[in-house]
Design a protein around this motif. Sequence first.
Motif, PDB file in Angstrom:
ATOM      1  N   CYS A   1     -38.389  75.302  31.869  1.00 33.52           N
ATOM      2  CA  CYS A   1     -38.814  76.599  31.367  1.00 33.52           C
ATOM      3  C   CYS A   1     -40.325  76.753  31.524  1.00 33.52           C
ATOM      4  O   CYS A   1     -41.086  75.816  31.299  1.00 33.52           O
ATOM      5  N   VAL A   2     -40.745  77.929  31.957  1.00 31.48           N
ATOM      6  CA  VAL A   2     -42.164  78.193  32.184  1.00 31.48           C
ATOM      7  C   VAL A   2     -42.601  79.321  31.248  1.00 31.48           C
ATOM      8  O   VAL A   2     -42.041  80.416  31.307  1.00 31.48           O
ATOM      9  N   TYR A   3     -43.586  79.039  30.403  1.00 33.46           N
ATOM     10  CA  TYR A   3     -44.070  80.093  29.516  1.00 33.46           C
ATOM     11  C   TYR A   3     -45.179  80.869  30.217  1.00 33.46           C
ATOM     12  O   TYR A   3     -45.947  80.306  31.000  1.00 33.46           O
ATOM     13  N   GLY A   4     -45.282  82.167  29.937  1.00 33.26           N
ATOM     14  CA  GLY A   4     -46.328  82.994  30.523  1.00 33.26           C
ATOM     15  C   GLY A   4     -47.710  82.484  30.121  1.00 33.26           C
ATOM     16  O   GLY A   4     -47.877  81.926  29.031  1.00 33.26           O
ATOM     17  N   SER A   5     -48.700  82.697  30.988  1.00 34.02           N
ATOM     18  CA  SER A   5     -50.012  82.102  30.731  1.00 34.02           C
ATOM     19  C   SER A   5     -50.707  82.781  29.553  1.00 34.02           C
ATOM     20  O   SER A   5     -51.500  82.159  28.853  1.00 34.02           O
ATOM     21  N   ASP A   6     -50.423  84.061  29.291  1.00 33.59           N
ATOM     22  CA  ASP A   6     -51.072  84.697  28.147  1.00 33.59           C
ATOM     23  C   ASP A   6     -50.147  84.782  26.933  1.00 33.59           C
ATOM     24  O   ASP A   6     -50.450  85.490  25.974  1.00 33.59           O
ATOM     25  N   SER A   7     -49.038  84.052  26.973  1.00 31.07           N
ATOM     26  CA  SER A   7     -48.147  84.033  25.811  1.00 31.07           C
ATOM     27  C   SER A   7     -48.778  83.200  24.698  1.00 31.07           C
ATOM     28  O   SER A   7     -49.395  82.178  24.965  1.00 31.07           O
ATOM     29  N   LYS A   8     -48.624  83.670  23.482  1.00 33.74           N
ATOM     30  CA  LYS A   8     -49.231  82.948  22.371  1.00 33.74           C
ATOM     31  C   LYS A   8     -48.318  83.025  21.155  1.00 33.74           C
ATOM     32  O   LYS A   8     -47.808  84.086  20.801  1.00 33.74           O
ATOM     33  N   ILE A   9     -48.088  81.881  20.537  1.00 26.34           N
ATOM     34  CA  ILE A   9     -47.352  81.858  19.272  1.00 26.34           C
ATOM     35  C   ILE A   9     -48.263  81.189  18.247  1.00 26.34           C
ATOM     36  O   ILE A   9     -48.704  80.054  18.448  1.00 26.34           O
ATOM     37  N   THR A  10     -48.604  81.897  17.191  1.00 27.28           N
ATOM     38  CA  THR A  10     -49.490  81.337  16.178  1.00 27.28           C
ATOM     39  C   THR A  10     -48.737  81.230  14.870  1.00 27.28           C
ATOM     40  O   THR A  10     -48.047  82.158  14.464  1.00 27.28           O
ATOM     41  N   MET A  11     -48.898  80.094  14.214  1.00 27.56           N
ATOM     42  CA  MET A  11     -48.246  79.897  12.929  1.00 27.56           C
ATOM     43  C   MET A  11     -49.333  79.728  11.889  1.00 27.56           C
ATOM     44  O   MET A  11     -50.276  78.964  12.079  1.00 27.56           O
ATOM     45  N   ASN A  12     -49.259  80.449  10.785  1.00 25.46           N
ATOM     46  CA  ASN A  12     -50.254  80.345   9.718  1.00 25.46           C
ATOM     47  C   ASN A  12     -49.687  79.585   8.536  1.00 25.46           C
ATOM     48  O   ASN A  12     -48.792  80.068   7.862  1.00 25.46           O
ATOM     49  N   LEU A  13     -50.201  78.387   8.327  1.00 18.17           N
ATOM     50  CA  LEU A  13     -49.744  77.576   7.205  1.00 18.17           C
ATOM     51  C   LEU A  13     -50.943  77.301   6.304  1.00 18.17           C
ATOM     52  O   LEU A  13     -51.859  76.604   6.731  1.00 18.17           O
ATOM     53  N   GLU A  14     -50.959  77.830   5.119  1.00 20.45           N
ATOM     54  CA  GLU A  14     -52.035  77.566   4.149  1.00 20.45           C
ATOM     55  C   GLU A  14     -53.382  77.237   4.799  1.00 20.45           C
ATOM     56  O   GLU A  14     -53.763  76.090   4.894  1.00 20.45           O
ATOM     57  N   ASP A  15     -54.099  78.235   5.222  1.00 14.26           N
ATOM     58  CA  ASP A  15     -55.438  78.111   5.819  1.00 14.26           C
ATOM     59  C   ASP A  15     -55.445  77.307   7.115  1.00 14.26           C
ATOM     60  O   ASP A  15     -56.497  76.962   7.643  1.00 14.26           O
ATOM     61  N   ASN A  16     -54.279  76.958   7.576  1.00 13.52           N
ATOM     62  CA  ASN A  16     -54.238  76.111   8.753  1.00 13.52           C
ATOM     63  C   ASN A  16     -53.522  76.880   9.852  1.00 13.52           C
ATOM     64  O   ASN A  16     -52.354  77.193   9.742  1.00 13.52           O
ATOM     65  N   GLU A  17     -54.267  77.223  10.915  1.00 10.52           N
ATOM     66  CA  GLU A  17     -53.651  78.012  11.967  1.00 10.52           C
ATOM     67  C   GLU A  17     -53.209  77.101  13.098  1.00 10.52           C
ATOM     68  O   GLU A  17     -54.007  76.316  13.602  1.00 10.52           O
ATOM     69  N   ILE A  18     -51.958  77.200  13.466  1.00  3.97           N
ATOM     70  CA  ILE A  18     -51.449  76.328  14.520  1.00  3.97           C
ATOM     71  C   ILE A  18     -51.112  77.155  15.754  1.00  3.97           C
ATOM     72  O   ILE A  18     -50.375  78.135  15.671  1.00  3.97           O
ATOM     73  N   ASP A  19     -51.693  76.758  16.887  1.00  2.00           N
ATOM     74  CA  ASP A  19     -51.305  77.373  18.153  1.00  2.00           C
ATOM     75  C   ASP A  19     -50.143  76.543  18.699  1.00  2.00           C
ATOM     76  O   ASP A  19     -50.319  75.405  19.124  1.00  2.00           O
ATOM     77  N   VAL A  20     -48.932  77.122  18.649  1.00  5.29           N
ATOM     78  CA  VAL A  20     -47.734  76.338  18.926  1.00  5.29           C
ATOM     79  C   VAL A  20     -47.735  75.762  20.348  1.00  5.29           C
ATOM     80  O   VAL A  20     -47.392  74.601  20.558  1.00  5.29           O
ATOM     81  N   PHE A  21     -48.195  76.532  21.320  1.00  5.02           N
ATOM     82  CA  PHE A  21     -48.159  76.038  22.705  1.00  5.02           C
ATOM     83  C   PHE A  21     -49.162  74.914  22.964  1.00  5.02           C
ATOM     84  O   PHE A  21     -49.092  74.251  23.983  1.00  5.02           O
ATOM     85  N   SER A  22     -50.122  74.704  22.039  1.00 10.57           N
ATOM     86  CA  SER A  22     -51.093  73.629  22.264  1.00 10.57           C
ATOM     87  C   SER A  22     -50.559  72.289  21.778  1.00 10.57           C
ATOM     88  O   SER A  22     -51.182  71.253  21.994  1.00 10.57           O
TER      89      SER A  22
ATOM     90  N   MET B   1     -49.326  91.325   1.645  1.00 12.13           N
ATOM     91  CA  MET B   1     -49.105  90.451   2.804  1.00 12.13           C
ATOM     92  C   MET B   1     -50.243  90.647   3.803  1.00 12.13           C
ATOM     93  O   MET B   1     -50.303  91.654   4.486  1.00 12.13           O
ATOM     94  N   SER B   2     -51.113  89.717   3.841  1.00 13.34           N
ATOM     95  CA  SER B   2     -52.226  89.870   4.756  1.00 13.34           C
ATOM     96  C   SER B   2     -51.900  89.264   6.114  1.00 13.34           C
ATOM     97  O   SER B   2     -51.873  89.967   7.124  1.00 13.34           O
ATOM     98  N   LYS B   3     -51.629  87.986   6.100  1.00 13.58           N
ATOM     99  CA  LYS B   3     -51.407  87.314   7.381  1.00 13.58           C
ATOM    100  C   LYS B   3     -49.930  87.068   7.609  1.00 13.58           C
ATOM    101  O   LYS B   3     -49.223  86.660   6.695  1.00 13.58           O
ATOM    102  N   PRO B   4     -49.458  87.320   8.840  1.00 17.33           N
ATOM    103  CA  PRO B   4     -48.061  86.976   9.090  1.00 17.33           C
ATOM    104  C   PRO B   4     -47.869  85.463   9.099  1.00 17.33           C
ATOM    105  O   PRO B   4     -48.837  84.716   9.354  1.00 17.33           O
ATOM    106  N   LEU B   5     -46.664  85.035   8.792  1.00 15.05           N
ATOM    107  CA  LEU B   5     -46.366  83.603   8.827  1.00 15.05           C
ATOM    108  C   LEU B   5     -46.394  83.100  10.264  1.00 15.05           C
ATOM    109  O   LEU B   5     -46.974  82.077  10.587  1.00 15.05           O
ATOM    110  N   ILE B   6     -45.763  83.876  11.113  1.00 17.71           N
ATOM    111  CA  ILE B   6     -45.755  83.474  12.522  1.00 17.71           C
ATOM    112  C   ILE B   6     -45.954  84.731  13.355  1.00 17.71           C
ATOM    113  O   ILE B   6     -45.456  85.809  13.007  1.00 17.71           O
ATOM    114  N   SER B   7     -46.731  84.598  14.390  1.00 20.36           N
ATOM    115  CA  SER B   7     -47.019  85.761  15.197  1.00 20.36           C
ATOM    116  C   SER B   7     -46.771  85.422  16.660  1.00 20.36           C
ATOM    117  O   SER B   7     -47.315  84.461  17.196  1.00 20.36           O
ATOM    118  N   VAL B   8     -45.890  86.189  17.289  1.00 17.06           N
ATOM    119  CA  VAL B   8     -45.541  85.963  18.691  1.00 17.06           C
ATOM    120  C   VAL B   8     -46.204  87.060  19.503  1.00 17.06           C
ATOM    121  O   VAL B   8     -46.024  88.243  19.218  1.00 17.06           O
TER     122      VAL B   8
END
Lengths: 334, 335
Positions: free
Chosen positions: A63-84, A1-8
Motif C-alpha cells: 500500500c502506498v500512502y499519498g505524499s501529502d496525506s496526514k493523520i494526526t492524533m491528539n493525546l493529552e498535549d501530545n500530538e502524534i503524526d501517525v505516518f511518522s 471541543m477544541s481539538k479533534p481526537l484524530i484528524s485525517v
Amino acid sequence: MSKPLISVKDLSIKFNTDEGLVTAVDNVSFDIAPGEILGLVGESGSGKSVTAKALMLLNPENCVYGSDSKITMNLEDNEIDVFSLAKSRDKKVIRGGAISMIFQEPMASFAPAISVGDQMTEQLLIHSDMSLARAKEISIEMLERVGIPDPAQRFGQYAFEFSGGMRQRAMIAMALSTKPKLLIADEPTTALDVTIQAQVIDLMKDLVKEFHMAILFITHDLGVIAQTVDRMVVMYLGTLIEKGAVRDVLRNPGHPYTKGLMDALPRLDDLDTPLKAIAGDIPSPLDRPSGCVFNTRCPVSLGNECESRIPSYTTQGDEHLVACHLMEEGRNSK
Amino acid sequence: MTKKALISSRDLSVHFPLPATRLFGPKPFVSAVEGISLDIQQGSFFGLVGESGSGKTTYGRALLRAVPIAQGKITYADGDVSYDLTSLSAEEMTDYRKRAQLIFQDPYAALSPRMTVRDIIAEPLEVMGLTKSREETDERVREIAAKCRINLEHLRRFPHAFSGGQRQRISIARALVSNPRFIVADESVAALDVSIQADVLNLLKSIQQDMGLTFLFISHDLSVIAHTCDHVAVMYLGRIVETAPTRELFAEPRHPYTKALLSAIPSLDPDYAGDVQKLEGEIPSPSNPPPGCKFHTRCPHVIDICRTEEPRLSKLGFEHDVACHRWEELVDPSE
C-alpha cells in the motif's frame, strides 16, 4: 471541543498490484472529536475499511500512502503524526494503545486454540506493566460489563464455545480493556441477527458515555447509522462524497448517490413505493471513472462536466459538505 | 390469483443425527424443523423469515427434497400433476427436479469459476436432457439471459469478470432455464450491496409475474420481505410462530417474537425511539430446545403455562395464524 481526537487530511491510498497502481482512497479528510461516534458508510469497494486500517497503519505492505496525506492524533498535549511512526515499538502507542479495533466476523478474529481469557490478558500485559492476576481481574470485569453471564467461567473458554452475539461482546470487552481513546468498529453488527444487533448497538452507546471514547463506526446499513452515530461520512469508490451531522445527511441528502441509497432501501413505514435501484453496477477500482466517480450511475449527470472535472465540496447548511457539480454555486435550482 | 396450494406441507419434521453418546438407547438428533404445516399458494411470493438457527433454510431444502425428511407429508399439485413428495419414484423425482429450483445466497460461491456464463446457464438443460441440439440450447440460454438482463456478449466470459449483482443475475438465469414452476430463493440478496439489492429484488418480482412462478423467499431481513412477498411465515427454533398476509403481519403482528423482530429493525429516522421491545438473551440451541413454548426463555410476557405447554397455531383471522398462549390478552386495545 477544541481539538479533534484524530484528524485525517487528504488521505490517499493506492495499492501496488499486478495490474498496476490501484486507487483505493482518494483525498479523504475528516475529523473525529473525543467522545463522538462517527459513521462511515459505503458499499463494497468504497474504501471504508482501508481508510480505517490506515488510522492504525494496518494496511498491507503493497500500500502506498499519498505524499501529502496526514493523520494526526491528539493525546493529552501530545500530538502524534501517525505516518511518522516507523518502528513497531512506536506503533504500539496507537495500535491497541490509543486505538482498538473490532471486526465483522468475531469467529475469525479470535485465535481458535487459545482461550478467550488468555487472548484478553495477553494484550493487557503488552500494553501495560500490570501483573497477570490484575490483568485477569480486569478482563473478567470487562466481560461482566458487556453482559456476559458467568464471566469467570467464560474467561477460560474458547471462542467456539461462545455464540455469535457473545463472541462480539467478548471482542468489544477485549478492545475496551486497554481503555482506548478511539474504537474502530468495522461492520460490528453485520454478522448478527437483528435482535442481537439491537443489543450490541445499545451496549456500544452506553460504553461511549461510560469511557468517554470515540468510535469510528463502519457499516453499509443506513438504519444502523441513523440509530447509532452523531456525524456521518459517505464514501463511494474511495471518494468522500458527503459528510455532516447524521440528521442533516439523512433528512436532507445532498449527493445523488446518498439519495439513491436511501431510495433503494426497503422501508417498513412505506410498503407502497416500489424500490428504486441505482442503475448499473459499482465500477471496478481498476477503471475508476474520471471526473465525478459517480457519473456512470448518476441519474442527474450533467454529462461532459461531470465526466471531466472532479467536483469540489459545497457547504449545504452547518458543516454539511457535498461533492457534486449540481450543488456548486449558481446551480442550486433542483 | 387462484387460491390453490402449489406446495403444502403437513406436520413436516426434519431431524439431523448427532454423534451418539451411548452405545445403546435412542440415537440423539437435532430437530431443525418440527411439525410445520404450510400452504404455499400457486403464484404467490411466499416469505419465510427467521434468525440464524430458526430452520428456515432446512425447511426450504426439505421442500426441494434436498434433506431427509423425518416425518410428515409434502404434496405438490400443479394442474394435472400431483405428487406426494415424501415418496417419489425415481421417475417422478426427475420430473420434480425440473419443476423446482434453488437460487443460492452467495453468488461468488455458487458459480463455477471454470465454466463460461453460457455453460453455467446451459448446464441444467444438458443434465436434464431438455434440449435436443446445441442450437436449441443456445437459443434457450439467450432467451433466458435476455430476460434476466444479462448482456448477451457476456455469455462467453467467465464469472470472475462480474460483480455481485451480475453474478446473482447469472444464477437466477440458471435456476430459470429449465422452466421451473417453483423457486426457493435462499437469502438471495443478503450478500449484495443495497444499491444492487433493489435491482435484483425488482428483477425477481417481475420474472415471477411474467412466468407465473411460485416463490419461497427465505430471508432474515424483514424489510426486504415486506417489500417483495405477499404472504409471510415467521420461524423460531424450527416452528412457525406466526403466518399472515404481508400487510396484515406488519400492521398487526400478534406474536411477541414478531413484534420484537419488527421493533429491532433500526429506523432511518435518528429521532425515532420506537416502542422499544428489545429482547434479552439469544436464540437457544436447537439441540437442546427449552420445553413448552420455544420462545419463553426470551419472551417478555411469559407465564407458567408457556414453560410447560407448547402452543399450537391457532386461527385468528382469514389466513392469519399465531402460536402463542396469550396473543388475545396482548392485543393493544387502541388498535
